[in-house]
Write a protein that holds these residues in place. Sequence first.
Motif, PDB file in Angstrom:
ATOM      1  N   ASP A   1       0.838  -1.201   0.000  1.00  0.00           N
ATOM      2  CA  ASP A   1       0.000   0.000   0.000  1.00  0.00           C
ATOM      3  C   ASP A   1       0.873   1.251   0.000  1.00  0.00           C
ATOM      4  O   ASP A   1       2.046   1.216   0.380  1.00  0.00           O
ATOM      5  CB  ASP A   1      -0.909   0.011   1.232  1.00  0.00           C
ATOM      6  N   SER A   2       0.277   2.359  -0.403  1.00  0.00           N
ATOM      7  CA  SER A   2       0.996   3.630  -0.380  1.00  0.00           C
ATOM      8  C   SER A   2       1.357   3.991   1.057  1.00  0.00           C
ATOM      9  O   SER A   2       0.552   3.822   1.974  1.00  0.00           O
ATOM     10  CB  SER A   2       0.119   4.727  -0.988  1.00  0.00           C
ATOM     11  N   ALA A   3       2.574   4.470   1.263  1.00  0.00           N
ATOM     12  CA  ALA A   3       3.056   4.792   2.605  1.00  0.00           C
ATOM     13  C   ALA A   3       3.613   6.207   2.639  1.00  0.00           C
ATOM     14  O   ALA A   3       3.938   6.796   1.598  1.00  0.00           O
ATOM     15  CB  ALA A   3       4.136   3.795   3.031  1.00  0.00           C
ATOM     16  N   LEU A   4       3.718   6.751   3.833  1.00  0.00           N
ATOM     17  CA  LEU A   4       4.340   8.056   4.036  1.00  0.00           C
ATOM     18  C   LEU A   4       5.678   7.839   4.736  1.00  0.00           C
ATOM     19  O   LEU A   4       5.733   7.548   5.936  1.00  0.00           O
ATOM     20  CB  LEU A   4       3.440   8.967   4.875  1.00  0.00           C
ATOM     21  N   VAL A   5       6.755   7.953   4.005  1.00  0.00           N
ATOM     22  CA  VAL A   5       8.109   7.796   4.545  1.00  0.00           C
ATOM     23  C   VAL A   5       8.462   9.050   5.330  1.00  0.00           C
ATOM     24  O   VAL A   5       8.270  10.181   4.849  1.00  0.00           O
ATOM     25  CB  VAL A   5       9.101   7.554   3.395  1.00  0.00           C
ATOM     26  N   SER A   6       9.008   8.886   6.527  1.00  0.00           N
ATOM     27  CA  SER A   6       9.248  10.046   7.390  1.00  0.00           C
ATOM     28  C   SER A   6      10.482   9.836   8.265  1.00  0.00           C
ATOM     29  O   SER A   6      11.186   8.841   8.154  1.00  0.00           O
ATOM     30  CB  SER A   6       8.018  10.295   8.278  1.00  0.00           C
ATOM     31  N   HIS A   7      10.742  10.815   9.119  1.00  0.00           N
ATOM     32  CA  HIS A   7      11.810  10.782  10.108  1.00  0.00           C
ATOM     33  C   HIS A   7      13.157  10.375   9.494  1.00  0.00           C
ATOM     34  O   HIS A   7      13.564  10.977   8.500  1.00  0.00           O
ATOM     35  CB  HIS A   7      11.394   9.882  11.276  1.00  0.00           C
TER      36      HIS A   7
END
Length: 320
Positions: free
Chosen positions: A72-78
């Motif tokens: 699924d689409s993810a939000l890469v962060s940090h």
Amino acid sequence: MWLDDPPLTTVFRRRENDGEPVNDRRLRARIESGEVQRIARGVFAPSAQWRSLTPLARHAQRVWEAAARMRDSALVSHFAASAVHGIDILGSWPQEIDVSIASASGGRSSGGIRRHARDLSLVDTMPWGRHFVTTPLQTAVDLIAALRFTEGVAVADQALWARRPSGALVAAAELVEASDRVTGRGSARAVRAARFASSKSDSVRESQSRVLIASMGFPAPELQARFVLSDGREAFTDFFWREHRHIGEFDGVGKYRDPQLLRGRTPEQVVIAEKDREDELRRQVNAFSRWRMPELSSPRRLYDILCSAGLPTASPRPGR
């Protein structure tokens, strides 16, 4: 920095074996011989190429590999977003890949993915393939709010770095303004780091040095001061106390090992060139201090180096 392409393109992925079965015996033999090594689940890279990468680039590669496996689409962060943007950190990169999820989703960290539950309506993002990644500004603010002051300053400096080949990722005023909007735990630390940050620190170790110098009561140095050598070439110093005619430099070993920094020269040639440069600079000032990693690990050693060269301080010698 690695938004468009991963650091390594020569990798072997089990899922991309053109439908052919993987010869596990041959793969194990290549691993045991040291020819290749596992860098992520089902992903292998030539060992020599992997070792040539910086820790920053290695984490960026792992983020790319993890993103490719996510259904699924993810939000890469940090930290993961930091690596993709090319924002270096002080210390070791985490083993997990950071993603942010909606507070109400109830997801848990697992399978090498570390999930941060938050209000996504307050998070600035940008497209990244079929996924999303926090913007450089959002990434910097997320980290400086979560890290200790020294590590936060290093991240902030990297985001502001003016001599980045592609230019600074974040403007100083934007970083301060965004840090002022941080609420809750880490908000005061974020503001302090943002206000202390500089666009002139060329490495995280220079950032660490600057924090130590300030904490030990020494005057604030001028960063990247310009000098002209006898042959007309320019030389920029890490730190310069103009009033005291005192140069300070962190001596990292990367310049003697990194092929990009060597630029076709041997380590011996780089050492000689560095010595010639230092000799010329010494003739233009009253004092020249140089330190390496051991001094950053033991602040009193850096204190002694600067004091013995005549730099005044308002603080006593640090304890062990």
